[in-house]
Design a protein around this motif. Structure first.
Motif, PDB file in Angstrom:
ATOM      1  N   ASN A   1      -4.364  11.524   1.971  1.00  0.00           N
ATOM      2  CA  ASN A   1      -5.489  10.618   2.139  1.00  0.00           C
ATOM      3  C   ASN A   1      -5.593   9.746   0.896  1.00  0.00           C
ATOM      4  OD1 ASN A   1      -7.969   9.547   3.190  1.00  0.00           O
ATOM      5  ND2 ASN A   1      -9.043  10.873   1.759  1.00  0.00           N
ATOM      6  N   LEU A   2      -5.573   8.435   1.082  1.00  0.00           N
ATOM      7  CA  LEU A   2      -5.751   7.509  -0.039  1.00  0.00           C
ATOM      8  C   LEU A   2      -6.820   6.489   0.312  1.00  0.00           C
ATOM      9  CD1 LEU A   2      -2.148   6.754  -1.322  1.00  0.00           C
ATOM     10  CD2 LEU A   2      -3.972   7.911  -2.547  1.00  0.00           C
ATOM     11  N   ASN A   3      -7.662   6.224  -0.665  1.00  0.00           N
ATOM     12  CA  ASN A   3      -8.710   5.223  -0.531  1.00  0.00           C
ATOM     13  C   ASN A   3      -8.389   4.084  -1.484  1.00  0.00           C
ATOM     14  OD1 ASN A   3     -10.463   7.001   1.125  1.00  0.00           O
ATOM     15  ND2 ASN A   3     -10.462   8.208  -0.755  1.00  0.00           N
ATOM     16  N   TYR A   4      -8.210   2.887  -0.922  1.00  0.00           N
ATOM     17  CA  TYR A   4      -7.863   1.726  -1.727  1.00  0.00           C
ATOM     18  C   TYR A   4      -9.146   0.984  -2.107  1.00  0.00           C
ATOM     19  CZ  TYR A   4      -3.321   2.825   0.195  1.00  0.00           C
ATOM     20  OH  TYR A   4      -2.175   3.475   0.552  1.00  0.00           O
ATOM     21  N   LYS A   5      -9.294   0.692  -3.392  1.00  0.00           N
ATOM     22  CA  LYS A   5     -10.522   0.083  -3.881  1.00  0.00           C
ATOM     23  C   LYS A   5     -10.308  -1.310  -4.472  1.00  0.00           C
ATOM     24  CE  LYS A   5     -12.184   4.691  -4.981  1.00  0.00           C
ATOM     25  NZ  LYS A   5     -13.242   4.825  -4.011  1.00  0.00           N
TER      26      LYS A   5
ATOM     27  N   GLU B   1      -6.210   9.899  -8.990  1.00  0.00           N
ATOM     28  CA  GLU B   1      -6.908   8.655  -9.267  1.00  0.00           C
ATOM     29  C   GLU B   1      -5.886   7.712  -9.867  1.00  0.00           C
ATOM     30  OE1 GLU B   1     -11.546   9.461 -10.391  1.00  0.00           O
ATOM     31  OE2 GLU B   1     -10.073   9.527 -12.010  1.00  0.00           O
TER      32      GLU B   1
ATOM     33  N   TYR C   1       1.634   3.222  -3.365  1.00  0.00           N
ATOM     34  CA  TYR C   1       0.661   4.112  -3.995  1.00  0.00           C
ATOM     35  C   TYR C   1       1.003   5.575  -3.694  1.00  0.00           C
ATOM     36  CZ  TYR C   1      -2.444   0.066  -4.754  1.00  0.00           C
ATOM     37  OH  TYR C   1      -3.000  -1.125  -5.146  1.00  0.00           O
TER      38      TYR C   1
ATOM     39  N   HIS D   1       0.787  -1.232   0.000  1.00  0.00           N
ATOM     40  CA  HIS D   1       0.000   0.000   0.000  1.00  0.00           C
ATOM     41  C   HIS D   1       0.825   1.291   0.000  1.00  0.00           C
ATOM     42  CE1 HIS D   1       0.697  -0.541   4.322  1.00  0.00           C
ATOM     43  NE2 HIS D   1       0.504   0.762   4.417  1.00  0.00           N
TER      44      HIS D   1
ATOM     45  N   ALA E   1      -7.548   3.217  -6.736  1.00  0.00           N
ATOM     46  CA  ALA E   1      -7.319   4.056  -5.558  1.00  0.00           C
ATOM     47  C   ALA E   1      -7.553   5.503  -5.952  1.00  0.00           C
ATOM     48  CB  ALA E   1      -5.902   3.872  -5.021  1.00  0.00           C
ATOM     49  N   ASP E   2      -7.926   6.304  -4.964  1.00  0.00           N
ATOM     50  CA  ASP E   2      -8.028   7.743  -5.193  1.00  0.00           C
ATOM     51  C   ASP E   2      -7.684   8.464  -3.901  1.00  0.00           C
ATOM     52  OD1 ASP E   2     -10.315   7.657  -3.557  1.00  0.00           O
ATOM     53  OD2 ASP E   2     -11.690   7.745  -5.235  1.00  0.00           O
ATOM     54  N   GLY E   3      -7.405   9.745  -4.010  1.00  0.00           N
ATOM     55  CA  GLY E   3      -7.059  10.486  -2.809  1.00  0.00           C
ATOM     56  C   GLY E   3      -6.563  11.876  -3.091  1.00  0.00           C
TER      57      GLY E   3
END
Length: 139
Positions: free
Chosen positions: A61-65, A93, A26, A23, A103-105
């Protein structure tokens, strides 16, 4: 909106025992894309540093999808999410080869003189950069 795209080939060393990209990598990809965004906007981060100015991350801030694995290639899109004379928030993105967002953030940056902890204004130190960022943000 001015959005840049940076292609990144996943390296084997970026994966864990399951073959999935670890992670923290990223975050590195976002930094590579941010530097590419700056260059495509017409500037060089190294020129800023040569003048004794740095731009540290103050929030990320990262959102893992979805997982990414070796030997995939990803595209990192980057843009200015918000901008003021003291603070820039970049948006990201990360897309896989099929175009899915994995992922996005965002990352938030300020400017500092090296050795100082007080933010400085972009418009006072790099007026051309400020004008371009205003233009890109307003698009």
């Amino acid at each position: 909106m001015f959005i840049t795209e940076t292609e990144i080939a996943v390296r084997y060393a970026e994966t864990d025992k399951m073959g999935v990209v670890y992670h923290a990598n990223y975050l590195i990809w976002c930094e590579v894309a941010r530097t590419d965004f700056i260059e495509k906007a017409g500037f060089k981060y190294a020129d800023m540093e040569a003048e004794g100015i740095i731009s540290p991350v103050i929030n990320i801030n990262l959102n893992y999808k979805q997982s990414v694995t070796y030997p995939e290639k990803v595209i990192v899109r980057s843009w200015i999410e918000s901008y003021s004379k003291l603070r820039t928030v970049y948006g990201y993105e990360i897309l896989n080869a099929s175009g899915a967002v994995v992922a996005d953030g965002t990352s938030t940056h300020v400017l500092l003189k090296k050795g100082s902890d007080r933010p400085i204004r972009l418009d006072r130190h790099f007026p051309e950069w400020h004008e371009k960022y205003m233009e890109l943000y307003e698009q």
